[in-house]
Design an enzyme around this catalytic site. Structure first.
Site, PDB file in Angstrom:
ATOM      1  N   GLU A 138      40.762  45.483  41.976  1.00 22.25           N
ATOM      2  CA  GLU A 138      40.469  44.557  40.883  1.00 22.25           C
ATOM      3  C   GLU A 138      39.045  44.796  40.381  1.00 22.25           C
ATOM      4  OE1 GLU A 138      42.654  42.769  39.506  1.00 22.25           O
ATOM      5  OE2 GLU A 138      44.273  42.680  40.986  1.00 22.25           O
ATOM      6  N   HIS A 180      44.176  44.006  46.008  1.00 23.60           N
ATOM      7  CA  HIS A 180      45.497  43.404  46.189  1.00 23.60           C
ATOM      8  C   HIS A 180      46.410  44.390  46.921  1.00 23.60           C
ATOM      9  CE1 HIS A 180      45.254  39.974  43.122  1.00 23.60           C
ATOM     10  NE2 HIS A 180      45.794  39.461  44.201  1.00 23.60           N
ATOM     11  N   CYS A 183      43.133  34.286  44.833  1.00 28.41           N
ATOM     12  CA  CYS A 183      42.539  35.627  44.885  1.00 28.41           C
ATOM     13  C   CYS A 183      41.425  35.761  43.849  1.00 28.41           C
ATOM     14  CB  CYS A 183      43.608  36.690  44.633  1.00 28.41           C
ATOM     15  SG  CYS A 183      44.798  36.833  45.985  1.00 28.41           S
TER      16      CYS A 183
END
Length: 209
Positions: free
Chosen positions: A85, A168, A149
């Site tokens: 991410e 992730h 998250c």
């Protein structure tokens, strides 16, 4: 300075919703077994899927360990790759956590920037992993999902001025085992630490010049 160990903190999450086993915590435990080399002290922690717990825990990790890097690992039921991410988002948190709680104003930090990018070049990490023969597919994303998250990532990025990462992982067996995910985390984190070390060397060289 060279003989001092670097502190690295890696977190996974507890089970939530239909995910009675959270692949993120399984992967982090596998990473702990593998380690990150003799010059890194690796600290791991399972984080509750609770907004208020995140707001309490993340600052204490930075204060206690003064880490060179903090990496949060989370589960995405939709993911089929290990996903890096790029950024965390401040607003849009409407999903209830494991306590049935949702943050006031649906945001992480009142008045904080809309989005914070990691200082780590995730595209570069992804390319390195693709070329490494790791055997686990790695991709890059700009949307960590506006749940715990993303909330955790933004909180950590805000506190660390970008020295955080979020990864992730897919559910176990879809398609990777816990051991495979642990090996992937080890390779990715070692690359991230190399990137940070190179950046710091460049800064020191510029200061000497």
């Amino acid at each position: 300075m060279d003989n001092m160990k670097r502190n690295v903190v890696v977190t996974g999450f507890e089970p939530f919703g239909e995910h009675t086993v959270n692949a993120s915590w399984v992967a982090v435990q596998e990473l702990k077994k593998l380690g990150l080399g003799n010059d890194v002290d690796l600290h791991v922690l399972e984080v509750p899927v609770e907004y208020q717990a995140v707001q309490r825990i993340i600052p204490t990790l930075w204060k206690r360990y003064k880490p060179q890097l903090v990496v949060h690992v989370g589960l995405s039921g939709m993911a089929t790759t290990v996903t890096l991410e790029k950024c965390g988002h401040n607003e849009g948190y409407k999903g209830l956590d494991n306590c049935g709680f949702c943050p006031d104003g649906h945001c992480c930090v009142d008045g904080g920037p809309h989005c914070i990018d990691s200082v780590i070049d995730m595209d570069s990490v992804c390319k390195r992993m693709a070329a490494s023969g790791l055997g686990v597919a790695v991709s890059v994303s700009k949307d960590a999902g506006r749940y715990l998250c993303d909330f955790t990532y933004y909180t950590s990025l805000y506190l660390s001025h970008g020295r955080s990462a979020f990864i992730h992982v897919p559910p176990l067996g879809k398609p990777y085992s816990g051991e495979e995910l642990g090996r992937a985390l080890q390779a990715i984190l070692q690359e991230m630490l190399d990137i940070l070390a190179r950046a710091e060397e460049e800064i020191q060289c510029q200061q000497r010049d």
